[in-house]
Design a protein around this motif. Structure first.
Motif, mmCIF file in Angstrom:
data_model
loop_
_atom_site.group_PDB
_atom_site.id
_atom_site.type_symbol
_atom_site.label_atom_id
_atom_site.label_comp_id
_atom_site.label_asym_id
_atom_site.label_seq_id
_atom_site.Cartn_x
_atom_site.Cartn_y
_atom_site.Cartn_z
ATOM 1 N N GLN A 348 0.837 -1.210 0.000
ATOM 2 C CA GLN A 348 0.000 0.000 0.000
ATOM 3 C C GLN A 348 0.861 1.244 0.000
ATOM 4 O OE1 GLN A 348 -3.542 0.048 2.527
ATOM 5 N NE2 GLN A 348 -2.937 2.047 3.310
ATOM 6 N N ILE A 349 0.514 2.203 -0.870
ATOM 7 C CA ILE A 349 1.307 3.424 -0.921
ATOM 8 C C ILE A 349 1.026 4.298 0.304
ATOM 9 C CG2 ILE A 349 1.246 3.348 -3.456
ATOM 10 C CD1 ILE A 349 -0.429 5.962 -3.290
ATOM 11 N N ASN A 350 1.985 5.139 0.650
ATOM 12 C CA ASN A 350 1.856 6.054 1.782
ATOM 13 C C ASN A 350 2.521 7.369 1.385
ATOM 14 O OD1 ASN A 350 2.091 7.488 4.217
ATOM 15 N ND2 ASN A 350 2.207 5.609 5.425
ATOM 16 N N LYS A 351 1.718 8.320 0.911
ATOM 17 C CA LYS A 351 2.255 9.581 0.397
ATOM 18 C C LYS A 351 3.008 10.362 1.463
ATOM 19 C CE LYS A 351 -1.503 10.077 -2.932
ATOM 20 N NZ LYS A 351 -2.705 10.865 -3.287
ATOM 21 N N GLU A 352 2.497 10.320 2.716
ATOM 22 C CA GLU A 352 3.114 11.087 3.800
ATOM 23 C C GLU A 352 4.546 10.635 4.055
ATOM 24 O OE1 GLU A 352 0.599 10.798 7.187
ATOM 25 O OE2 GLU A 352 -1.042 11.960 6.275
ATOM 26 N N LYS A 353 4.813 9.362 3.818
ATOM 27 C CA LYS A 353 6.167 8.831 4.031
ATOM 28 C C LYS A 353 6.948 8.705 2.724
ATOM 29 C CE LYS A 353 4.920 6.353 8.255
ATOM 30 N NZ LYS A 353 4.873 5.052 8.957
ATOM 31 N N GLY A 354 6.389 9.281 1.656
ATOM 32 C CA GLY A 354 7.098 9.290 0.386
ATOM 33 C C GLY A 354 7.029 7.988 -0.394
ATOM 34 N N TYR A 355 6.114 7.093 0.015
ATOM 35 C CA TYR A 355 5.985 5.811 -0.680
ATOM 36 C C TYR A 355 4.835 5.931 -1.676
ATOM 37 C CZ TYR A 355 5.803 0.729 -1.356
ATOM 38 O OH TYR A 355 5.836 -0.537 -1.904
ATOM 39 N N THR A 356 5.162 6.269 -2.928
ATOM 40 C CA THR A 356 4.178 6.529 -3.967
ATOM 41 C C THR A 356 4.058 5.320 -4.898
ATOM 42 O OG1 THR A 356 5.859 7.453 -5.419
ATOM 43 C CG2 THR A 356 4.757 8.985 -3.905
ATOM 44 N N PHE A 357 3.179 5.437 -5.902
ATOM 45 C CA PHE A 357 3.064 4.382 -6.907
ATOM 46 C C PHE A 357 4.421 4.153 -7.580
ATOM 47 C CE2 PHE A 357 -1.640 5.153 -7.071
ATOM 48 C CZ PHE A 357 -2.006 3.859 -6.773
ATOM 49 N N LEU A 358 5.150 5.258 -7.819
ATOM 50 C CA LEU A 358 6.451 5.149 -8.489
ATOM 51 C C LEU A 358 7.456 4.393 -7.631
ATOM 52 C CD1 LEU A 358 8.349 5.864 -10.813
ATOM 53 C CD2 LEU A 358 8.800 8.055 -9.666
ATOM 54 N N THR A 359 7.614 4.818 -6.354
ATOM 55 C CA THR A 359 8.592 4.136 -5.483
ATOM 56 C C THR A 359 8.154 2.701 -5.204
ATOM 57 O OG1 THR A 359 7.467 5.116 -3.558
ATOM 58 C CG2 THR A 359 9.418 6.257 -4.370
ATOM 59 N N GLY A 360 6.839 2.489 -5.088
ATOM 60 C CA GLY A 360 6.325 1.141 -4.879
ATOM 61 C C GLY A 360 6.606 0.243 -6.063
ATOM 62 N N LEU A 361 6.431 0.782 -7.270
ATOM 63 C CA LEU A 361 6.680 0.014 -8.488
ATOM 64 C C LEU A 361 8.156 -0.334 -8.622
ATOM 65 C CD1 LEU A 361 5.719 -1.175 -11.145
ATOM 66 C CD2 LEU A 361 5.736 1.118 -12.148
ATOM 67 N N ARG A 362 9.020 0.633 -8.322
ATOM 68 C CA ARG A 362 10.470 0.367 -8.393
ATOM 69 C C ARG A 362 10.885 -0.691 -7.376
ATOM 70 N NH1 ARG A 362 12.337 6.709 -9.100
ATOM 71 N NH2 ARG A 362 12.323 6.727 -11.391
ATOM 72 N N ALA A 363 10.297 -0.603 -6.170
ATOM 73 C CA ALA A 363 10.614 -1.590 -5.136
ATOM 74 C C ALA A 363 10.088 -2.969 -5.532
ATOM 75 C CB ALA A 363 10.007 -1.154 -3.803
ATOM 76 N N ALA A 364 8.891 -3.001 -6.130
ATOM 77 C CA ALA A 364 8.289 -4.276 -6.534
ATOM 78 C C ALA A 364 9.130 -4.976 -7.592
ATOM 79 C CB ALA A 364 6.881 -4.026 -7.056
ATOM 80 N N LEU A 365 9.740 -4.205 -8.466
ATOM 81 C CA LEU A 365 10.574 -4.796 -9.524
ATOM 82 C C LEU A 365 11.798 -5.513 -8.957
ATOM 83 C CD1 LEU A 365 10.359 -1.957 -12.203
ATOM 84 C CD2 LEU A 365 9.531 -4.301 -12.456
ATOM 85 N N ARG A 366 12.205 -5.123 -7.744
ATOM 86 C CA ARG A 366 13.344 -5.795 -7.093
ATOM 87 C C ARG A 366 12.924 -7.084 -6.388
ATOM 88 N NH1 ARG A 366 14.559 -0.247 -6.076
ATOM 89 N NH2 ARG A 366 13.697 -0.304 -3.960
ATOM 90 N N GLN A 367 11.600 -7.367 -6.414
ATOM 91 C CA GLN A 367 11.072 -8.569 -5.768
ATOM 92 C C GLN A 367 10.971 -9.753 -6.734
ATOM 93 O OE1 GLN A 367 9.504 -9.082 -2.374
ATOM 94 N NE2 GLN A 367 11.098 -7.554 -2.023
ATOM 95 N N ASP A 368 11.543 -9.610 -7.929
ATOM 96 C CA ASP A 368 11.522 -10.664 -8.943
ATOM 97 C C ASP A 368 10.106 -11.111 -9.274
ATOM 98 O OD1 ASP A 368 12.509 -12.566 -10.740
ATOM 99 O OD2 ASP A 368 12.609 -14.129 -9.205
#
Length: 561
Positions: A348-368
């Motif tokens: 789940q994204i959290n804008k207040e902590k800077g976790y957006t769709f973009l950062t979430g997507l980049r992080a997800a790509l590192r999950q293989d």
């Protein structure tokens, strides 16, 4: 001659004594150096009250009336007695921060009277309401129609019992669940408050009640959803869970300041509502085959478009469940996570902590991952990463806010995506709306001999005539009747029951691939993809009218014909 009205005089003396008692308590509070409060003016937090058992609270002449985190607000008749000091030490030993307030006897009695509420109400610690299966089963049997809901909630509103506020809230939520409402709206006006349910996408008034009851309900909902009671001028979002029978209902809560208080909206997230099989969404067999072939591919983008509340998430999750397997990893990035699905990694994204769709997507790509689902593409960076993910061996599902399937392509171009890359990445774009289905118990055949219906008939014939290869979608030899809504007890008098999706789609083929290089308009894309033979929203809507699934009025309400 002056007439002495004894009852009125006694009442006035009683009021004066209460006022003088409150004044005296406030003087003593200043003497002892602690705060004074009149509890008759504020709601009692029953979750806080349960921290000190009733017998000990009455013995020590104290009560916990509010709680924010580990900070307790404790009412006392006097801070001096040994029992009060012992209880305070006991609370501090449990890592609570205690703030004492001096109160009158009337305030304490009000607090103690709420112990009756605790004995009835379910526990709401950490935003969870636990309901017994027996209670839930009994209530669901009682609530079969909207009138049943109105009667049972109205009865609770007029009750004089101490626990009536908890009861009202529970019955509102039970009724909404029983009637399959998606949202509950509680809104204030100058004189009263109304409760509305969103049934099959349409808001329907259920009950109205006084403003005093509203303020108590507001406080109770805020406490349960983890919102701050004292904040009234800013919007707040929270959630709580109702544990009942064999499943949990998530209630997403939103408050918004308005002219007369705060508007409350509670969205009911029922896991069973997202568990609709792809085959039950109302798609034609021909289109369903096209869609199933698209999701069998190892990479590419499946984009679903449409306004809020058009069923995009339901369709995407139905597609994900079709490919769900122990041999692949599926990761979703959502805002927020509305439904938890076994076998899928959801974040789940959290804008207040800077976790957006973009950062979430980049992080997800590192999950293989093998498959990615991005809740919504809102900006150029997210669009770029999503498109590149589709080009590097991932199957990507996402949504976009456009009015049609063709509108998705200009939108991507506006976000700065290279048209050559876009045509390679996207597999199919879907657009959908939700329309209400006619109640099978009361729908009636439209009389087209009537003058008022002639324009409808002309429009239906014109759009139906524009459909090529009709045999893919409809049996020409079968007789079809066109129906309109009537209303009966089964459908709460509205003439509709349930909803079905109206869908259109565009596949990216060689012809469209070449066209996208010229940065075409939406109209040019529509004209150059007609050869695909997939229905438009208008055509699919008209077919659903002809098949008797919905009415002309309902289709024209949702789609511009």
């Amino acid at each position: 001659m002056i007439q002495f009205k004894e009852a009125k005089h006694i009442q006035r003396l009683k009021k004066l004594r209460q006022q003088s008692e409150e004044t005296m308590v406030e003087v003593y509070a200043n003497k002892y150096g602690i705060k004074y409060i009149d509890l008759s003016l504020i709601p009692i937090n029953t979750d806080a009250l349960r921290i000190i058992p009733e017998d000990r609270a009455r013995l020590a002449k104290m009560a916990v009336f509010d709680m924010i985190g580990r900070k307790l607000s404790v009412a006392v008749a006097s801070p001096l007695p040994d029992l009060v000091q012992e209880e305070t030490v006991r609370l501090k030993d449990k890592k609570y921060k205690v703030e004492l307030f001096m109160v009158s006897k009337k305030s304490l009695e009000k607090s103690w009277s709420r112990y009756g509420d605790i004995s009835y109400a379910v526990k709401t610690e950490k935003g969870v309401i636990d309901i017994s299966s027996a209670d839930m089963g009994d209530l669901l049997k009682q609530i079969e129609t909207l009138n049943d809901a109105k009667n049972i909630i109205t009865e609770a509103i007029h009750s004089v019992k101490a626990y009536r506020i908890s009861k009202i809230i529970e019955l509102i939520l039970y009724s909404a669940y029983a009637l399959e409402a998606s949202d509950v709206h509680i809104e204030t006006s100058k004189k009263n408050t109304r409760v509305r349910f969103r049934l099959d996408g349409i808001l329907t008034t259920v009950v109205t009640f006084d403003l005093e009851t509203y303020h108590r309900i507001l406080s109770r909902i805020k406490l349960t959803a983890g919102l701050k009671i004292n904040i009234r001028n800013n919007a707040q979002d929270g959630r709580f869970t109702i544990k009942m029978m064999e499943k949990d209902l998530e209630i997403r809560t939103s408050t918004l300041p308005d002219a007369y208080g705060e508007s409350i909206v509670m969205r009911i997230l029922d896991p069973s509502s997202i568990a609709v099989p792809l085959e039950d969404l109302g798609m034609s067999k021909y289109f369903l085959e096209i869609l199933l072939n698209s999701i069998k591919k190892p990479n590419g983008m499946i984009i679903n478009t449409g306004p809020t509340g058009s069923g995009k998430s339901t369709t995407l999750f139905a597609l994900l469940k079709k490919i769900l397997s122990p041999t692949i990893k599926i990761v979703t990035i959502e805002d927020p996570i509305e439904y938890h699905i076994k076998g899928i990694t959801q974040t789940q994204i959290n804008k207040e902590k800077g976790y957006t769709f973009l950062t979430g997507l980049r992080a997800a790509l590192r999950q293989d991952p093998d498959v990615l689902m991005v809740g919504e593409i809102r900006d150029s960076e997210t669009a770029s990463v999503a498109v590149n993910s589709a080009l590097t061996g991932h199957l990507v599902f996402s949504t976009l806010h456009t009015n049609s399937a063709a509108g998705a392509f200009p939108r991507f171009l506006d976000l700065g995506i290279d048209p050559k890359i876009l045509s390679t990445a996207i597999e199919i774009v879907i657009a959908q709306r939700l329309v209400r289905k006619l109640c099978p118990h009361c729908k009636k055949v439209v009389d087209f001999t009537m003058k008022k219906n002639q324009k409808k008939e002309d429009k239906i014939k014109k759009i139906f005539g524009s459909i090529e290869n009709k045999e893919k979608y409809i049996d020409k030899n079968q007789k079809y009747d066109i129906y309109e809504a009537v209303g009966c007890d089964k459908c709460n008098g509205v003439g509709f029951k349930g909803r079905v999706a109206v869908v259109e789609a565009i596949l990216v083929d060689k012809q469209l691939e070449e066209l996208l290089k010229t940065k075409p308009t939406e109209r040019e894309i529509v004209a150059n993809t007609r050869h695909q033979g997939i229905l438009t929203l208008k055509q699919d809507g008209i077919l659903k009218i002809i098949k008797g699934e919905t009415s002309y009025g309902e289709i024209s309400r949702v789609i511009e014909l």
